[in-house]
Design a protein around this motif. Structure first.
Motif, PDB file in Angstrom:
ATOM      1  N   LEU A 137       0.829  -1.203   0.000  1.00  0.00           N
ATOM      2  CA  LEU A 137       0.000   0.000   0.000  1.00  0.00           C
ATOM      3  C   LEU A 137       0.861   1.251   0.000  1.00  0.00           C
ATOM      4  O   LEU A 137       2.005   1.230   0.475  1.00  0.00           O
ATOM      5  N   PRO A 138       0.330   2.374  -0.477  1.00  0.00           N
ATOM      6  CA  PRO A 138       1.056   3.645  -0.289  1.00  0.00           C
ATOM      7  C   PRO A 138       1.181   3.955   1.203  1.00  0.00           C
ATOM      8  O   PRO A 138       0.292   3.617   1.994  1.00  0.00           O
ATOM      9  N   ARG A 139       2.252   4.570   1.598  1.00  0.00           N
ATOM     10  CA  ARG A 139       2.464   4.893   3.010  1.00  0.00           C
ATOM     11  C   ARG A 139       1.317   5.716   3.589  1.00  0.00           C
ATOM     12  O   ARG A 139       0.995   5.596   4.768  1.00  0.00           O
ATOM     13  N   ALA A 140       0.705   6.556   2.748  1.00  0.00           N
ATOM     14  CA  ALA A 140      -0.369   7.426   3.239  1.00  0.00           C
ATOM     15  C   ALA A 140      -1.738   6.751   3.216  1.00  0.00           C
ATOM     16  O   ALA A 140      -2.744   7.373   3.593  1.00  0.00           O
ATOM     17  N   HIS A 141      -1.798   5.498   2.808  1.00  0.00           N
ATOM     18  CA  HIS A 141      -3.083   4.807   2.701  1.00  0.00           C
ATOM     19  C   HIS A 141      -3.703   4.614   4.082  1.00  0.00           C
ATOM     20  O   HIS A 141      -2.986   4.402   5.077  1.00  0.00           O
ATOM     21  N   ARG A 142      -5.025   4.669   4.157  1.00  0.00           N
ATOM     22  CA  ARG A 142      -5.728   4.549   5.437  1.00  0.00           C
ATOM     23  C   ARG A 142      -5.469   3.219   6.137  1.00  0.00           C
ATOM     24  O   ARG A 142      -5.630   3.116   7.371  1.00  0.00           O
ATOM     25  N   LEU A 143      -5.056   2.168   5.402  1.00  0.00           N
ATOM     26  CA  LEU A 143      -4.819   0.855   6.005  1.00  0.00           C
ATOM     27  C   LEU A 143      -3.345   0.572   6.261  1.00  0.00           C
ATOM     28  O   LEU A 143      -3.000  -0.480   6.784  1.00  0.00           O
ATOM     29  N   ALA A 144      -2.466   1.501   5.885  1.00  0.00           N
ATOM     30  CA  ALA A 144      -1.032   1.215   5.930  1.00  0.00           C
ATOM     31  C   ALA A 144      -0.504   0.994   7.340  1.00  0.00           C
ATOM     32  O   ALA A 144       0.511   0.322   7.521  1.00  0.00           O
ATOM     33  N   GLY A 145      -1.164   1.528   8.348  1.00  0.00           N
ATOM     34  CA  GLY A 145      -0.676   1.386   9.714  1.00  0.00           C
ATOM     35  C   GLY A 145      -1.174   0.159  10.435  1.00  0.00           C
ATOM     36  O   GLY A 145      -0.776  -0.096  11.584  1.00  0.00           O
ATOM     37  N   ARG A 146      -2.001  -0.654   9.786  1.00  0.00           N
ATOM     38  CA  ARG A 146      -2.542  -1.854  10.431  1.00  0.00           C
ATOM     39  C   ARG A 146      -1.456  -2.915  10.614  1.00  0.00           C
ATOM     40  O   ARG A 146      -0.526  -3.013   9.808  1.00  0.00           O
ATOM     41  N   ALA A 147      -1.604  -3.726  11.650  1.00  0.00           N
ATOM     42  CA  ALA A 147      -0.665  -4.832  11.867  1.00  0.00           C
ATOM     43  C   ALA A 147      -0.915  -5.964  10.894  1.00  0.00           C
ATOM     44  O   ALA A 147       0.004  -6.699  10.509  1.00  0.00           O
ATOM     45  N   ALA A 148      -2.165  -6.140  10.482  1.00  0.00           N
ATOM     46  CA  ALA A 148      -2.536  -7.191   9.532  1.00  0.00           C
ATOM     47  C   ALA A 148      -3.862  -6.805   8.903  1.00  0.00           C
ATOM     48  O   ALA A 148      -4.614  -5.982   9.439  1.00  0.00           O
ATOM     49  N   LEU A 149      -4.125  -7.414   7.744  1.00  0.00           N
ATOM     50  CA  LEU A 149      -5.351  -7.138   7.006  1.00  0.00           C
ATOM     51  C   LEU A 149      -5.985  -8.444   6.540  1.00  0.00           C
ATOM     52  O   LEU A 149      -5.349  -9.501   6.593  1.00  0.00           O
ATOM     53  N   THR A 150      -7.212  -8.357   6.063  1.00  0.00           N
ATOM     54  CA  THR A 150      -7.860  -9.470   5.387  1.00  0.00           C
ATOM     55  C   THR A 150      -8.168  -9.039   3.960  1.00  0.00           C
ATOM     56  O   THR A 150      -8.132  -7.850   3.630  1.00  0.00           O
ATOM     57  N   LEU A 151      -8.491 -10.018   3.119  1.00  0.00           N
ATOM     58  CA  LEU A 151      -8.838  -9.695   1.736  1.00  0.00           C
ATOM     59  C   LEU A 151     -10.057  -8.785   1.668  1.00  0.00           C
ATOM     60  O   LEU A 151     -10.155  -7.925   0.781  1.00  0.00           O
ATOM     61  N   ALA A 152     -10.981  -8.944   2.612  1.00  0.00           N
ATOM     62  CA  ALA A 152     -12.178  -8.095   2.623  1.00  0.00           C
ATOM     63  C   ALA A 152     -11.818  -6.631   2.844  1.00  0.00           C
ATOM     64  O   ALA A 152     -12.515  -5.738   2.341  1.00  0.00           O
ATOM     65  N   ASP A 153     -10.734  -6.375   3.579  1.00  0.00           N
ATOM     66  CA  ASP A 153     -10.313  -4.984   3.810  1.00  0.00           C
ATOM     67  C   ASP A 153      -9.934  -4.283   2.511  1.00  0.00           C
ATOM     68  O   ASP A 153      -9.976  -3.051   2.421  1.00  0.00           O
ATOM     69  N   LEU A 154      -9.541  -5.068   1.507  1.00  0.00           N
ATOM     70  CA  LEU A 154      -9.094  -4.489   0.233  1.00  0.00           C
ATOM     71  C   LEU A 154     -10.214  -4.423  -0.799  1.00  0.00           C
ATOM     72  O   LEU A 154      -9.971  -4.041  -1.949  1.00  0.00           O
ATOM     73  N   SER A 155     -11.421  -4.784  -0.395  1.00  0.00           N
ATOM     74  CA  SER A 155     -12.551  -4.741  -1.327  1.00  0.00           C
ATOM     75  C   SER A 155     -12.738  -3.322  -1.857  1.00  0.00           C
ATOM     76  O   SER A 155     -12.751  -2.348  -1.091  1.00  0.00           O
ATOM     77  N   GLY A 156     -12.863  -3.204  -3.174  1.00  0.00           N
ATOM     78  CA  GLY A 156     -13.053  -1.897  -3.793  1.00  0.00           C
ATOM     79  C   GLY A 156     -11.772  -1.177  -4.146  1.00  0.00           C
ATOM     80  O   GLY A 156     -11.808  -0.156  -4.837  1.00  0.00           O
ATOM     81  N   GLU A 157     -10.636  -1.691  -3.691  1.00  0.00           N
ATOM     82  CA  GLU A 157      -9.355  -1.056  -4.021  1.00  0.00           C
ATOM     83  C   GLU A 157      -8.944  -1.439  -5.445  1.00  0.00           C
ATOM     84  O   GLU A 157      -9.127  -2.580  -5.873  1.00  0.00           O
ATOM     85  N   GLN A 158      -8.386  -0.499  -6.167  1.00  0.00           N
ATOM     86  CA  GLN A 158      -7.922  -0.787  -7.520  1.00  0.00           C
ATOM     87  C   GLN A 158      -6.614  -1.562  -7.465  1.00  0.00           C
ATOM     88  O   GLN A 158      -5.685  -1.175  -6.748  1.00  0.00           O
ATOM     89  N   GLN A 159      -6.549  -2.657  -8.219  1.00  0.00           N
ATOM     90  CA  GLN A 159      -5.368  -3.498  -8.241  1.00  0.00           C
ATOM     91  C   GLN A 159      -4.791  -3.570  -9.650  1.00  0.00           C
ATOM     92  O   GLN A 159      -5.511  -3.372 -10.630  1.00  0.00           O
ATOM     93  N   PRO A 160      -3.501  -3.850  -9.775  1.00  0.00           N
ATOM     94  CA  PRO A 160      -2.899  -3.925 -11.105  1.00  0.00           C
ATOM     95  C   PRO A 160      -3.422  -5.122 -11.881  1.00  0.00           C
ATOM     96  O   PRO A 160      -3.916  -6.095 -11.304  1.00  0.00           O
ATOM     97  N   ARG A 161      -3.297  -5.043 -13.200  1.00  0.00           N
ATOM     98  CA  ARG A 161      -3.708  -6.143 -14.081  1.00  0.00           C
ATOM     99  C   ARG A 161      -2.456  -6.906 -14.488  1.00  0.00           C
ATOM    100  O   ARG A 161      -1.532  -6.353 -15.070  1.00  0.00           O
ATOM    101  N   TRP A 162      -2.439  -8.204 -14.164  1.00  0.00           N
ATOM    102  CA  TRP A 162      -1.251  -9.018 -14.381  1.00  0.00           C
ATOM    103  C   TRP A 162      -1.285  -9.680 -15.755  1.00  0.00           C
ATOM    104  O   TRP A 162      -2.359  -9.880 -16.322  1.00  0.00           O
ATOM    105  N   PRO A 163      -0.114 -10.055 -16.288  1.00  0.00           N
ATOM    106  CA  PRO A 163      -0.100 -10.793 -17.558  1.00  0.00           C
ATOM    107  C   PRO A 163      -0.951 -12.055 -17.464  1.00  0.00           C
ATOM    108  O   PRO A 163      -0.891 -12.786 -16.470  1.00  0.00           O
ATOM    109  N   GLY A 164      -1.730 -12.303 -18.508  1.00  0.00           N
ATOM    110  CA  GLY A 164      -2.604 -13.469 -18.510  1.00  0.00           C
ATOM    111  C   GLY A 164      -3.958 -13.224 -17.897  1.00  0.00           C
ATOM    112  O   GLY A 164      -4.847 -14.073 -17.971  1.00  0.00           O
ATOM    113  N   ASP A 165      -4.145 -12.055 -17.264  1.00  0.00           N
ATOM    114  CA  ASP A 165      -5.445 -11.708 -16.706  1.00  0.00           C
ATOM    115  C   ASP A 165      -6.369 -11.359 -17.861  1.00  0.00           C
ATOM    116  O   ASP A 165      -6.103 -10.424 -18.619  1.00  0.00           O
ATOM    117  N   ASP A 166      -7.477 -12.066 -18.010  1.00  0.00           N
ATOM    118  CA  ASP A 166      -8.372 -11.856 -19.143  1.00  0.00           C
ATOM    119  C   ASP A 166      -9.308 -10.669 -18.959  1.00  0.00           C
ATOM    120  O   ASP A 166     -10.025 -10.306 -19.889  1.00  0.00           O
TER     121      ASP A 166
END
Length: 311
Positions: free
Chosen positions: A172-201
């Motif tokens: 995450l960016p250092r200034a992100h609202r979740l960056a200071g957490r000790a741990a996260l779950t996948l649900a915490d990242l819901s709605g966040e924009q993620q990169p598109r990887w090779p082979g991603d259709d």
């Protein structure tokens, strides 16, 4: 059974990938009518329709989709056989290893050190390629061995030996609202924009950024605040100062594996696999003796594979 020639497979792959006879013919350096006739003859001989044609479009049938996958494999196998025979005939034998940046999880230096002690060792050429490029290089003969990541890389057609398993983290960016957490779950990242990887259709029009090719590009996008990324824990070693790495509690683990083509009888390849396993066992022992406070890397114990029979 009337087996298609490699030339016919190449014709079909071009049409199937372009979904346009004119573009496929141009790509192949031929005119459209003989290409259309060749595909029609191929379908008649096989007794199955591979393409649905209208005056406006060309589409793959279910059989055509299967045949495209298998045709690519067959063409890769032919190309690979030529490349490997050429390398085997060299007076200065060399082994080619493909990996993405940090794809060895920090093991490569130790692996090469162990490898040089083996009497079957030859010179090693390391090719550092883009994300998702190692498996195709191994499949078409440009590489003899590769470091791959399960479950993300396609391991079909390869023998593999696991070297380590590791958790995943949110980058995450250092200034992100979740960056200071000790741990996260996948649900915490819901709605966040993620990169598109090779082979991603997924289509680029879904709002995500263009396809990324390497970790530096991902780090740049994260640092700019344009994406968050889910990456294996070992990438922490290469994280930029202006990004934060937070463990993901419920993300599935990944495994770094060393892979080589099935039924390989090369003694130099077998030596490199042994060296990879030995290096992983040494690192396992070091991890057991002084576990890092944030590490969840698991170094499974395994037997060192022996050299296969043959040359």
């Amino acid at each position: 059974m009337d087996v298609p020639e490699t030339r016919e497979l190449a014709y079909f792959v071009a049409v199937a990938e372009e979904l346009h006879f004119g573009r496929a013919a141009q790509r192949l350096g031929m005119t459209q009518p003989p290409l259309s006739r060749a595909i029609a003859r191929l379908e008649r001989r096989m007794g199955v329709q591979l393409l649905e044609r209208t005056s406006r479009s060309v589409r793959l049938t279910g059989a055509g989709q299967v045949f495209l996958t298998e045709s690519r494999k067959a063409l890769d196998a032919v190309t690979a056989s030529v490349r490997r025979a050429q390398r085997a005939g060299r007076t200065d034998p060399k082994l080619t290893l493909a990996m993405k940046p940090n794809g060895d999880a920090g093991l490569l230096e130790s692996i090469l050190r162990h490898y040089r002690r083996d009497p079957d060792a030859v010179d090693v050429e390391v090719i550092v390629c883009g994300i998702g490029e190692q498996a195709p290089m191994l499949r078409d003969g440009r590489a003899d061995v590769a470091f791959l990541t399960a479950p993300y890389d396609d391991l079909a057609g390869f023998d593999t030996e696991p070297l380590l398993t590791q958790g995943q983290m949110a980058v995450l960016p250092r200034a992100h609202r979740l960056a200071g957490r000790a741990a996260l779950t996948l649900a915490d990242l819901s709605g966040e924009q993620q990169p598109r990887w090779p082979g991603d259709d997924a289509d680029a029009a879904d709002g995500r950024l263009p396809e990324v090719r390497d970790i530096s590009q991902v780090m740049q996008l994260v640092a700019l605040g344009q994406v968050v990324a889910i990456l294996p824990e070992s990438v922490r070693q290469r994280a930029w100062p202006d990004v934060a790495c937070v463990p993901l509690l419920d993300a599935p683990p990944t495994a770094v594996v060393v892979a080589w083509p099935e039924r390989t009888t090369s003694r130099s390849v077998a030596a490199l696999i042994r060296a990879s396993v030995e290096a992983a066992q040494v690192e396992e022992a070091a991890q057991a003796g002084s576990p890092g406070p944030e590490s969840s890397v698991d170094w499974p114990r395994r037997e060192v594979p022996q050299a296969p029979p043959g040359g």
